[in-house]
Design a protein around this motif. Structure first.
Motif, PDB file in Angstrom:
ATOM      1  N   PRO A 414      -9.164  34.279 -20.376  1.00  0.00           N
ATOM      2  CA  PRO A 414      -8.890  35.721 -20.251  1.00  0.00           C
ATOM      3  C   PRO A 414      -7.704  36.121 -21.126  1.00  0.00           C
ATOM      4  O   PRO A 414      -6.866  35.287 -21.466  1.00  0.00           O
ATOM      5  CB  PRO A 414      -8.546  35.887 -18.766  1.00  0.00           C
ATOM      6  N   LEU A 415      -7.681  37.382 -21.520  1.00  0.00           N
ATOM      7  CA  LEU A 415      -6.502  37.886 -22.225  1.00  0.00           C
ATOM      8  C   LEU A 415      -5.324  37.882 -21.256  1.00  0.00           C
ATOM      9  O   LEU A 415      -5.436  38.345 -20.119  1.00  0.00           O
ATOM     10  CB  LEU A 415      -6.738  39.305 -22.735  1.00  0.00           C
ATOM     11  N   ARG A 416      -4.214  37.356 -21.714  1.00  0.00           N
ATOM     12  CA  ARG A 416      -3.009  37.325 -20.882  1.00  0.00           C
ATOM     13  C   ARG A 416      -1.847  37.912 -21.680  1.00  0.00           C
ATOM     14  O   ARG A 416      -1.898  37.996 -22.909  1.00  0.00           O
ATOM     15  CB  ARG A 416      -2.679  35.891 -20.456  1.00  0.00           C
ATOM     16  N   GLU A 417      -0.820  38.312 -20.994  1.00  0.00           N
ATOM     17  CA  GLU A 417       0.341  38.873 -21.666  1.00  0.00           C
ATOM     18  C   GLU A 417       1.123  37.797 -22.412  1.00  0.00           C
ATOM     19  O   GLU A 417       1.200  36.663 -21.958  1.00  0.00           O
ATOM     20  CB  GLU A 417       1.274  39.544 -20.651  1.00  0.00           C
ATOM     21  N   TRP A 418       1.674  38.168 -23.558  1.00  0.00           N
ATOM     22  CA  TRP A 418       2.707  37.337 -24.165  1.00  0.00           C
ATOM     23  C   TRP A 418       3.970  38.203 -24.254  1.00  0.00           C
ATOM     24  O   TRP A 418       3.890  39.426 -24.389  1.00  0.00           O
ATOM     25  CB  TRP A 418       2.284  36.770 -25.519  1.00  0.00           C
ATOM     26  N   THR A 419       5.095  37.560 -24.101  1.00  0.00           N
ATOM     27  CA  THR A 419       6.336  38.305 -23.929  1.00  0.00           C
ATOM     28  C   THR A 419       7.423  37.852 -24.891  1.00  0.00           C
ATOM     29  O   THR A 419       7.390  36.732 -25.414  1.00  0.00           O
ATOM     30  CB  THR A 419       6.864  38.159 -22.494  1.00  0.00           C
ATOM     31  N   ILE A 420       8.383  38.751 -25.100  1.00  0.00           N
ATOM     32  CA  ILE A 420       9.608  38.457 -25.849  1.00  0.00           C
ATOM     33  C   ILE A 420      10.768  38.970 -25.017  1.00  0.00           C
ATOM     34  O   ILE A 420      10.794  40.151 -24.644  1.00  0.00           O
ATOM     35  CB  ILE A 420       9.595  39.117 -27.230  1.00  0.00           C
ATOM     36  N   ASP A 421      11.683  38.086 -24.712  1.00  0.00           N
ATOM     37  CA  ASP A 421      12.835  38.441 -23.885  1.00  0.00           C
ATOM     38  C   ASP A 421      12.403  39.085 -22.570  1.00  0.00           C
ATOM     39  O   ASP A 421      13.016  40.034 -22.072  1.00  0.00           O
ATOM     40  CB  ASP A 421      13.773  39.396 -24.636  1.00  0.00           C
ATOM     41  N   GLY A 422      11.309  38.562 -22.007  1.00  0.00           N
ATOM     42  CA  GLY A 422      10.830  39.033 -20.719  1.00  0.00           C
ATOM     43  C   GLY A 422      10.033  40.319 -20.764  1.00  0.00           C
ATOM     44  O   GLY A 422       9.546  40.782 -19.728  1.00  0.00           O
ATOM     45  N   LYS A 423       9.857  40.915 -21.944  1.00  0.00           N
ATOM     46  CA  LYS A 423       9.109  42.154 -22.070  1.00  0.00           C
ATOM     47  C   LYS A 423       7.761  41.882 -22.745  1.00  0.00           C
ATOM     48  O   LYS A 423       7.665  41.073 -23.663  1.00  0.00           O
ATOM     49  CB  LYS A 423       9.902  43.177 -22.889  1.00  0.00           C
ATOM     50  N   ARG A 424       6.735  42.593 -22.272  1.00  0.00           N
ATOM     51  CA  ARG A 424       5.404  42.382 -22.829  1.00  0.00           C
ATOM     52  C   ARG A 424       5.359  42.796 -24.293  1.00  0.00           C
ATOM     53  O   ARG A 424       5.740  43.915 -24.651  1.00  0.00           O
ATOM     54  CB  ARG A 424       4.369  43.185 -22.031  1.00  0.00           C
ATOM     55  N   ALA A 425       4.869  41.891 -25.139  1.00  0.00           N
ATOM     56  CA  ALA A 425       4.729  42.182 -26.564  1.00  0.00           C
ATOM     57  C   ALA A 425       3.277  42.430 -26.947  1.00  0.00           C
ATOM     58  O   ALA A 425       2.989  42.979 -28.012  1.00  0.00           O
ATOM     59  CB  ALA A 425       5.283  41.030 -27.396  1.00  0.00           C
ATOM     60  N   GLY A 426       2.346  42.008 -26.085  1.00  0.00           N
ATOM     61  CA  GLY A 426       0.931  42.165 -26.358  1.00  0.00           C
ATOM     62  C   GLY A 426       0.130  41.278 -25.446  1.00  0.00           C
ATOM     63  O   GLY A 426       0.621  40.796 -24.419  1.00  0.00           O
ATOM     64  N   GLN A 459       7.275  32.898 -36.052  1.00  0.00           N
ATOM     65  CA  GLN A 459       8.110  31.737 -35.801  1.00  0.00           C
ATOM     66  C   GLN A 459       7.482  30.805 -34.786  1.00  0.00           C
ATOM     67  O   GLN A 459       7.507  29.584 -34.946  1.00  0.00           O
ATOM     68  CB  GLN A 459       9.512  32.180 -35.346  1.00  0.00           C
ATOM     69  N   ARG A 460       6.927  31.339 -33.729  1.00  0.00           N
ATOM     70  CA  ARG A 460       6.238  30.520 -32.733  1.00  0.00           C
ATOM     71  C   ARG A 460       5.023  29.828 -33.341  1.00  0.00           C
ATOM     72  O   ARG A 460       4.752  28.665 -33.071  1.00  0.00           O
ATOM     73  CB  ARG A 460       5.822  31.374 -31.527  1.00  0.00           C
ATOM     74  N   TRP A 461       4.309  30.584 -34.176  1.00  0.00           N
ATOM     75  CA  TRP A 461       3.111  30.029 -34.793  1.00  0.00           C
ATOM     76  C   TRP A 461       3.463  28.878 -35.747  1.00  0.00           C
ATOM     77  O   TRP A 461       2.838  27.818 -35.712  1.00  0.00           O
ATOM     78  CB  TRP A 461       2.360  31.123 -35.551  1.00  0.00           C
ATOM     79  N   LEU A 462       4.477  29.068 -36.580  1.00  0.00           N
ATOM     80  CA  LEU A 462       4.871  28.020 -37.516  1.00  0.00           C
ATOM     81  C   LEU A 462       5.372  26.776 -36.772  1.00  0.00           C
ATOM     82  O   LEU A 462       5.178  25.649 -37.225  1.00  0.00           O
ATOM     83  CB  LEU A 462       5.974  28.525 -38.447  1.00  0.00           C
ATOM     84  N   ALA A 463       5.999  27.000 -35.617  1.00  0.00           N
ATOM     85  CA  ALA A 463       6.508  25.882 -34.835  1.00  0.00           C
ATOM     86  C   ALA A 463       5.438  25.192 -33.995  1.00  0.00           C
ATOM     87  O   ALA A 463       5.709  24.190 -33.331  1.00  0.00           O
ATOM     88  CB  ALA A 463       7.633  26.369 -33.923  1.00  0.00           C
ATOM     89  N   GLY A 464       4.211  25.743 -34.031  1.00  0.00           N
ATOM     90  CA  GLY A 464       3.129  25.153 -33.258  1.00  0.00           C
ATOM     91  C   GLY A 464       3.211  25.474 -31.776  1.00  0.00           C
ATOM     92  O   GLY A 464       2.564  24.818 -30.951  1.00  0.00           O
ATOM     93  N   GLU A 465       3.966  26.508 -31.447  1.00  0.00           N
ATOM     94  CA  GLU A 465       4.114  26.899 -30.046  1.00  0.00           C
ATOM     95  C   GLU A 465       3.069  27.958 -29.697  1.00  0.00           C
ATOM     96  O   GLU A 465       2.601  28.709 -30.535  1.00  0.00           O
ATOM     97  CB  GLU A 465       5.509  27.475 -29.796  1.00  0.00           C
ATOM     98  N   GLY A 466       2.733  28.035 -28.412  1.00  0.00           N
ATOM     99  CA  GLY A 466       1.816  29.074 -27.954  1.00  0.00           C
ATOM    100  C   GLY A 466       2.556  30.373 -27.733  1.00  0.00           C
ATOM    101  O   GLY A 466       3.772  30.451 -27.787  1.00  0.00           O
ATOM    102  N   PHE A 467       1.791  31.425 -27.466  1.00  0.00           N
ATOM    103  CA  PHE A 467       2.391  32.720 -27.176  1.00  0.00           C
ATOM    104  C   PHE A 467       2.576  32.892 -25.679  1.00  0.00           C
ATOM    105  O   PHE A 467       3.103  33.854 -25.204  1.00  0.00           O
ATOM    106  CB  PHE A 467       1.511  33.858 -27.721  1.00  0.00           C
TER     107      PHE A 467
END
Length: 467
Positions: A414-426, A459-467
């Motif tokens: 399912p689509l889930r939220e991804w966040t930056i500094d605790g705020k929804r980014a998408g 930056q997350r993508w280049l580091a191989g991290e998930g959203f």
């Protein structure tokens, strides 16, 4: 006999090795015997970001010449990944990406270039390439042109190989190919050409390109999923409340099935150039035209279109044109006198040539994406949720329908939220090496609208991290 770093037609190939050999007031030529029709002119260019080394030049393909910018990473250029970036159109200059979106400096008013703190060069070395021929400062000697993405892909793949072979410090470095809009068509083909070319490089004793990922922003990867998506974006509350009146929406809904059936039969199941072109024109008139008549920005449904056609609905882009028409700037970055015409953000002749070749009507582009995934190349599809022309609904549709070994797993997420500094980014979903992400509140040009979010995403993508 395979080529090696010390072989060639005359028994010698000497790579440049280091950027330190490059001069500021003249070009240095890069060649490789494996690519006899190609050479690269490159020079040091002290402009835009004084905190890093900047280089500009031309990819010369006999009588065709593609202009590029290269910025070293602000972090650690000796170790950081390399990103290739192209804008779309077809026919639009990557100077838009550089000076309006993700580059190390922006030109948004008449005071010139200013440092952009959220540039993607924060943690990566990055190319901006004006392609195909005729775009930006690229030019041809005798009127040569390129009108298909397949032709353009050959030139880009050769350039990439020559660059990495000449500058050994980048050999084996993680390489990411990224683009926006029509880049959704370009980048899958460009990356596939680079990947397939690796076989030839290995056979000739050369180091293969470490193609690590593809990143496509608000891409036109599958034109056909956009037709139904145009209805949903404008007549439902998919992103914002409906923006088209009820009567028009009812008429659009009634024509959708005919649009889909005609395009499926004449463009996808069996390609017929005449019928496919007619189907595309019908769909554009009945499904796309109603939105264009609203006066809203096709790249952001939340705002009106401002400025003239050459401004792409963003009057700020005129300052980029003024900046790049400055003779002092052109001299500094080494624009060839043969390209000394007024700078245009997008070349209508190139756009028309691709249109006449029906380049965007071929339906196989998603198959290139699945082929890259099957070969271990990571793929990120990111989309500003306020874009109309290459919207998130159409992009989500084709990513869910994409045939690859991870299809079932991806579609079940399912689509889930991804966040930056605790705020929804998408919102996002991912499986294996495939990721889809929306960027909330962004239009077609995500790094322009949401620079902080787009940088953290990359930056997350280049580091191989998930959203």
């Amino acid at each position: 006999m395979p080529w090696s770093e010390n072989s060639g037609p005359n028994g010698l190939f000497t790579p440049l090795e280091s950027f330190s050999v490059l001069k500021e007031h003249e070009y240095t030529m890069m060649t490789h015997p494996l690519f006899s029709k190609y050479s690269v002119r490159i020079k040091k260019s002290d402009f835009c970001d004084p905190t890093v080394n900047v280089y500009t030049g031309y990819i010369d393909i006999e009588a065709r010449h593609l202009f590029f910018y290269f910025f070293e990473s602000r972090n650690d250029p000796a170790k950081d990944d390399v990103i290739f970036w192209t804008n779309g159109g077809p026919g639009c200059s990557s100077s838009l990406g550089l000076f309006f979106e993700l580059g190390p400096c922006r030109v948004l008013d008449d005071s010139g270039a200013k440092i952009h703190p959220e540039s993607w060069s924060t943690n990566a070395n990055i190319f901006f390439v004006d392609q195909p021929i005729g775009v930006g400062f690229s030019y041809a000697d005798y009127g040569e042109s390129v009108a298909t993405s397949e032709e353009a892909a050959k030139d880009i793949a050769s350039f990439v190989a020559i660059f990495f072979e000449n500058f050994s410090q980048f050999k084996g470095r993680a390489f990411h190919m990224a683009g926006e809009s029509y880049g959704g068509r370009y980048v899958p083909l460009f990356a596939s050409a680079v990947y397939d070319q690796n076989t030839e490089l290995i056979q000739n004793g050369l180091t293969p390109i470490n193609l690590t990922s593809v990143m496509i922003g608000n891409g036109l990867t599958d034109r056909y999923t956009m037709f139904t998506a145009y209805y949903e974006m404008t007549c439902t509350a998919a992103s914002l409340p409906p923006v088209i009146n009820i009567g028009t929406c009812v008429a659009m809904k009634q024509t959708l099935s005919r649009c889909e059936k005609w395009t499926r039969e004449s463009c996808i199941e069996q390609y017929d150039s005449i019928n496919c072109g007619a189907a595309a024109d019908f769909c554009a008139t009945t499904i796309s035209l109603p939105y264009r008549l609203t006066g809203l920005n096709p790249y952001d449904i939340s705002i009106p279109c401002r400025g003239g056609p050459s401004d792409l609905c963003y009057p700020e882009t005129k300052y980029i044109r003024q900046f790049l028409d400055d003779p002092a700037v052109r001299t500094k970055i080494g624009v060839d006198p043969s390209a000394m015409t007024n700078f245009t953000s997008c070349n209508s002749d190139v756009n028309l040539a691709f249109g006449l070749a029906q380049d965007s009507l071929h339906s196989e582009t998603p198959t290139y994406v699945s082929a890259l995934l099957e070969r271990g190349v990571r793929v990120l599809i990111y989309v500003g949720d306020l874009d109309w022309i290459c919207n998130w609904i159409g992009n989500e549709k084709w990513t869910l329908a994409l045939d690859w070994t991870g299809k079932a797993e991806f579609a079940s997420e399912p689509l889930r939220e991804w966040t930056i500094d605790g705020k929804r980014a998408g919102r996002t979903r991912s499986a294996g090496k495939f990721a889809f992400a929306t960027v909330e509140g962004a239009g077609h040009m995500v790094p322009y609208n949401k620079p902080k979010e787009s940088l953290q995403m990359v930056q997350r993508w280049l580091a191989g991290e998930g959203f």
